[in-house]
Scaffold this motif. Structure first.
Motif, PDB file in Angstrom:
ATOM      1  N   ALA A 146      36.812  32.902  42.861  1.00  0.00           N
ATOM      2  CA  ALA A 146      35.694  33.770  43.283  1.00  0.00           C
ATOM      3  C   ALA A 146      36.158  35.215  43.420  1.00  0.00           C
ATOM      4  O   ALA A 146      35.480  36.143  42.946  1.00  0.00           O
ATOM      5  N   ASN A 147      37.338  35.398  44.046  1.00  0.00           N
ATOM      6  CA  ASN A 147      37.848  36.760  44.238  1.00  0.00           C
ATOM      7  C   ASN A 147      38.248  37.411  42.911  1.00  0.00           C
ATOM      8  O   ASN A 147      37.992  38.591  42.699  1.00  0.00           O
ATOM      9  N   LEU A 148      38.845  36.614  42.028  1.00  0.00           N
ATOM     10  CA  LEU A 148      39.234  37.175  40.727  1.00  0.00           C
ATOM     11  C   LEU A 148      37.984  37.542  39.929  1.00  0.00           C
ATOM     12  O   LEU A 148      37.960  38.539  39.209  1.00  0.00           O
ATOM     13  N   SER A 149      36.958  36.728  40.088  1.00  0.00           N
ATOM     14  CA  SER A 149      35.697  36.995  39.407  1.00  0.00           C
ATOM     15  C   SER A 149      35.075  38.307  39.912  1.00  0.00           C
ATOM     16  O   SER A 149      34.548  39.096  39.127  1.00  0.00           O
ATOM     17  N   ILE A 150      35.154  38.517  41.237  1.00  0.00           N
ATOM     18  CA  ILE A 150      34.639  39.776  41.828  1.00  0.00           C
ATOM     19  C   ILE A 150      35.372  40.967  41.217  1.00  0.00           C
ATOM     20  O   ILE A 150      34.767  41.965  40.816  1.00  0.00           O
ATOM     21  N   LEU A 151      36.694  40.814  41.080  1.00  0.00           N
ATOM     22  CA  LEU A 151      37.518  41.892  40.518  1.00  0.00           C
ATOM     23  C   LEU A 151      37.179  42.126  39.043  1.00  0.00           C
ATOM     24  O   LEU A 151      37.005  43.265  38.606  1.00  0.00           O
ATOM     25  N   LYS A 152      37.051  41.031  38.295  1.00  0.00           N
ATOM     26  CA  LYS A 152      36.786  41.111  36.861  1.00  0.00           C
ATOM     27  C   LYS A 152      35.420  41.742  36.580  1.00  0.00           C
ATOM     28  O   LYS A 152      35.250  42.471  35.609  1.00  0.00           O
ATOM     29  N   ASN A 153      34.450  41.454  37.463  1.00  0.00           N
ATOM     30  CA  ASN A 153      33.084  41.954  37.235  1.00  0.00           C
ATOM     31  C   ASN A 153      32.813  43.302  37.895  1.00  0.00           C
ATOM     32  O   ASN A 153      31.656  43.682  38.090  1.00  0.00           O
ATOM     33  N   ASN A 154      33.884  44.004  38.261  1.00  0.00           N
ATOM     34  CA  ASN A 154      33.756  45.357  38.833  1.00  0.00           C
ATOM     35  C   ASN A 154      32.981  45.405  40.146  1.00  0.00           C
ATOM     36  O   ASN A 154      32.363  46.415  40.480  1.00  0.00           O
ATOM     37  N   LYS A 155      32.981  44.299  40.890  1.00  0.00           N
ATOM     38  CA  LYS A 155      32.245  44.262  42.156  1.00  0.00           C
ATOM     39  C   LYS A 155      33.161  44.592  43.346  1.00  0.00           C
ATOM     40  O   LYS A 155      32.686  44.799  44.461  1.00  0.00           O
ATOM     41  N   ALA A 156      34.472  44.625  43.093  1.00  0.00           N
ATOM     42  CA  ALA A 156      35.430  44.838  44.188  1.00  0.00           C
ATOM     43  C   ALA A 156      35.384  46.273  44.693  1.00  0.00           C
ATOM     44  O   ALA A 156      35.043  47.204  43.957  1.00  0.00           O
ATOM     45  N   LYS A 157      35.678  46.447  45.981  1.00  0.00           N
ATOM     46  CA  LYS A 157      35.711  47.798  46.567  1.00  0.00           C
ATOM     47  C   LYS A 157      37.137  48.326  46.589  1.00  0.00           C
ATOM     48  O   LYS A 157      37.351  49.524  46.660  1.00  0.00           O
ATOM     49  N   ALA A 158      38.106  47.421  46.634  1.00  0.00           N
ATOM     50  CA  ALA A 158      39.510  47.842  46.671  1.00  0.00           C
ATOM     51  C   ALA A 158      40.384  46.714  46.158  1.00  0.00           C
ATOM     52  O   ALA A 158      39.960  45.566  46.101  1.00  0.00           O
ATOM     53  N   ILE A 159      41.616  47.084  45.770  1.00  0.00           N
ATOM     54  CA  ILE A 159      42.568  46.057  45.335  1.00  0.00           C
ATOM     55  C   ILE A 159      43.890  46.290  46.059  1.00  0.00           C
ATOM     56  O   ILE A 159      44.356  47.433  46.161  1.00  0.00           O
ATOM     57  N   ARG A 160      44.450  45.218  46.592  1.00  0.00           N
ATOM     58  CA  ARG A 160      45.738  45.347  47.294  1.00  0.00           C
ATOM     59  C   ARG A 160      46.843  45.555  46.266  1.00  0.00           C
ATOM     60  O   ARG A 160      46.770  45.014  45.151  1.00  0.00           O
ATOM     61  N   PHE A 161      47.871  46.313  46.655  1.00  0.00           N
ATOM     62  CA  PHE A 161      49.019  46.511  45.764  1.00  0.00           C
ATOM     63  C   PHE A 161      49.647  45.167  45.409  1.00  0.00           C
ATOM     64  O   PHE A 161      50.061  44.967  44.262  1.00  0.00           O
ATOM     65  N   SER A 162      49.673  44.251  46.394  1.00  0.00           N
ATOM     66  CA  SER A 162      50.310  42.950  46.146  1.00  0.00           C
ATOM     67  C   SER A 162      49.553  42.175  45.058  1.00  0.00           C
ATOM     68  O   SER A 162      50.173  41.545  44.192  1.00  0.00           O
ATOM     69  N   THR A 163      48.211  42.272  45.074  1.00  0.00           N
ATOM     70  CA  THR A 163      47.399  41.589  44.050  1.00  0.00           C
ATOM     71  C   THR A 163      47.623  42.237  42.682  1.00  0.00           C
ATOM     72  O   THR A 163      47.816  41.555  41.672  1.00  0.00           O
ATOM     73  N   LEU A 164      47.613  43.582  42.694  1.00  0.00           N
ATOM     74  CA  LEU A 164      47.788  44.333  41.441  1.00  0.00           C
ATOM     75  C   LEU A 164      49.163  44.008  40.834  1.00  0.00           C
ATOM     76  O   LEU A 164      49.279  43.785  39.624  1.00  0.00           O
ATOM     77  N   GLU A 165      50.142  43.956  41.736  1.00  0.00           N
ATOM     78  CA  GLU A 165      51.508  43.652  41.301  1.00  0.00           C
ATOM     79  C   GLU A 165      51.563  42.261  40.646  1.00  0.00           C
ATOM     80  O   GLU A 165      52.123  42.108  39.554  1.00  0.00           O
ATOM     81  N   ALA A 166      50.948  41.290  41.313  1.00  0.00           N
ATOM     82  CA  ALA A 166      50.966  39.914  40.794  1.00  0.00           C
ATOM     83  C   ALA A 166      50.226  39.824  39.460  1.00  0.00           C
ATOM     84  O   ALA A 166      50.693  39.144  38.533  1.00  0.00           O
ATOM     85  N   ILE A 167      49.087  40.519  39.347  1.00  0.00           N
ATOM     86  CA  ILE A 167      48.318  40.483  38.088  1.00  0.00           C
ATOM     87  C   ILE A 167      49.133  41.111  36.955  1.00  0.00           C
ATOM     88  O   ILE A 167      49.230  40.570  35.849  1.00  0.00           O
ATOM     89  N   CYS A 168      49.756  42.274  37.251  1.00  0.00           N
ATOM     90  CA  CYS A 168      50.559  42.967  36.229  1.00  0.00           C
ATOM     91  C   CYS A 168      51.735  42.101  35.798  1.00  0.00           C
ATOM     92  O   CYS A 168      52.090  42.061  34.619  1.00  0.00           O
ATOM     93  N   ARG A 169      52.322  41.389  36.775  1.00  0.00           N
ATOM     94  CA  ARG A 169      53.470  40.522  36.445  1.00  0.00           C
ATOM     95  C   ARG A 169      53.020  39.396  35.519  1.00  0.00           C
ATOM     96  O   ARG A 169      53.643  39.127  34.497  1.00  0.00           O
ATOM     97  N   GLU A 170      51.890  38.766  35.863  1.00  0.00           N
ATOM     98  CA  GLU A 170      51.425  37.620  35.076  1.00  0.00           C
ATOM     99  C   GLU A 170      50.915  38.021  33.701  1.00  0.00           C
ATOM    100  O   GLU A 170      51.095  37.286  32.732  1.00  0.00           O
ATOM    101  N   LEU A 171      50.276  39.199  33.643  1.00  0.00           N
ATOM    102  CA  LEU A 171      49.703  39.629  32.350  1.00  0.00           C
ATOM    103  C   LEU A 171      50.672  40.515  31.571  1.00  0.00           C
ATOM    104  O   LEU A 171      50.350  40.948  30.457  1.00  0.00           O
ATOM    105  N   ASP A 172      51.800  40.800  32.197  1.00  0.00           N
ATOM    106  CA  ASP A 172      52.838  41.637  31.586  1.00  0.00           C
ATOM    107  C   ASP A 172      52.243  42.969  31.091  1.00  0.00           C
ATOM    108  O   ASP A 172      52.263  43.284  29.895  1.00  0.00           O
ATOM    109  N   CYS A 173      51.652  43.680  32.032  1.00  0.00           N
ATOM    110  CA  CYS A 173      51.024  44.958  31.686  1.00  0.00           C
ATOM    111  C   CYS A 173      51.233  45.973  32.808  1.00  0.00           C
ATOM    112  O   CYS A 173      51.840  45.644  33.834  1.00  0.00           O
ATOM    113  N   GLN A 174      50.731  47.172  32.618  1.00  0.00           N
ATOM    114  CA  GLN A 174      50.824  48.228  33.629  1.00  0.00           C
ATOM    115  C   GLN A 174      49.471  48.331  34.367  1.00  0.00           C
ATOM    116  O   GLN A 174      48.440  47.985  33.786  1.00  0.00           O
TER     117      GLN A 174
END
Lengths: 70, 155
Positions: A30-58
């Protein structure tokens, strides 16, 4: 002016599904869906870090700044 | 002691308020009779028809509003029981309760002019303060909802 989340584009490029990524990152579908659909108000550095690590991107690959109001 | 959630103080309050609401509705139905008995029982020296009807009108206004306040409060405790009290519905409920309390206070204030008593003056103060308290609490809930939404949408 707004920040656009291009997570769906990067996910499509890496050929990874929402639930797979959610499980690897350690957040709920549900939370990833909120982020993917541009509904999120903020993103934690820890989440961003984990996403970048898994997707191997910046962070810049996922987040984009737009001057136009939508 | 648990204050919110299942089998907590909120659950007890929900049932207690339902009981009070039921009692209040029964009293409201029999109000003209009860008031007549009461005025004879206390042997009111002011007892006359005008006073009786004036009191019935005021007690009906305040009684109906009291039932509405109890009902709103019960719904509020019901959301506390579900452990999700910070919702917009509760903000409007608290504001509405504040307005009801002001009207009850106003009705008792009017009563001061034709049948004054020390308890009436106290009731006026209590209901005005309760009204202000409800409206302030509604604003607090509103701010809490904004923070909660911000927090919920931070991934």
């Amino acid at each position: 002016m707004k920040i656009i989340v291009n997570l769906d584009v990067v996910m499509a490029m890496r050929k990874i599904g929402l639930s797979d990524l959610a499980e690897k990152v350690g957040i709920t579908n549900a939370n990833l869906s909120i982020l993917k659909n541009n509904k999120a108000k903020a993103i934690r550095f820890s989440t961003l870090e984990a996403i970048c690590r898994e997707l191997d991107c910046q962070p810049g690959d996922i987040l984009e700044f737009s001057r136009e109001d939508q | 002691m648990k204050y919110s959630g299942k089998k907590s103080l909120a659950t007890f309050m929900k049932f207690f308020l339902l009981l009070l609401e039921g009692a209040a509705v029964i009293v409201l139905f029999g109000l003209p009779k009860f008031l007549g008995f009461y005025l004879i029982w206390i042997e009111s020296i002011f007892y006359n028809k005008a006073l009786y009807y004036g009191l019935v009108v005021i007690l009906y206004i305040t009684g109906i509003l009291a039932v509405l306040i109890l009902d709103t409060l019960r719904n509020l405790f019901s959301t506390m029981e579900d452990a999700n009290p910070f919702i917009r519905k509760n903000v409007t409920a608290l504001r509405r309760m504040g307005v009801y309390a002001f009207i009850v206070g106003g009705a008792y204030f009017a009563k001061i002019f034709f049948l004054n008593s020390f308890m009436t003056i106290i009731a006026v103060f209590i209901f005005f303060i309760a009204g202000i308290f409800c409206i302030v609490l509604a604003d607090l809930f509103n701010q809490a909802i904004i923070y909660k939404e911000e927090n919920d949408l931070t991934i």
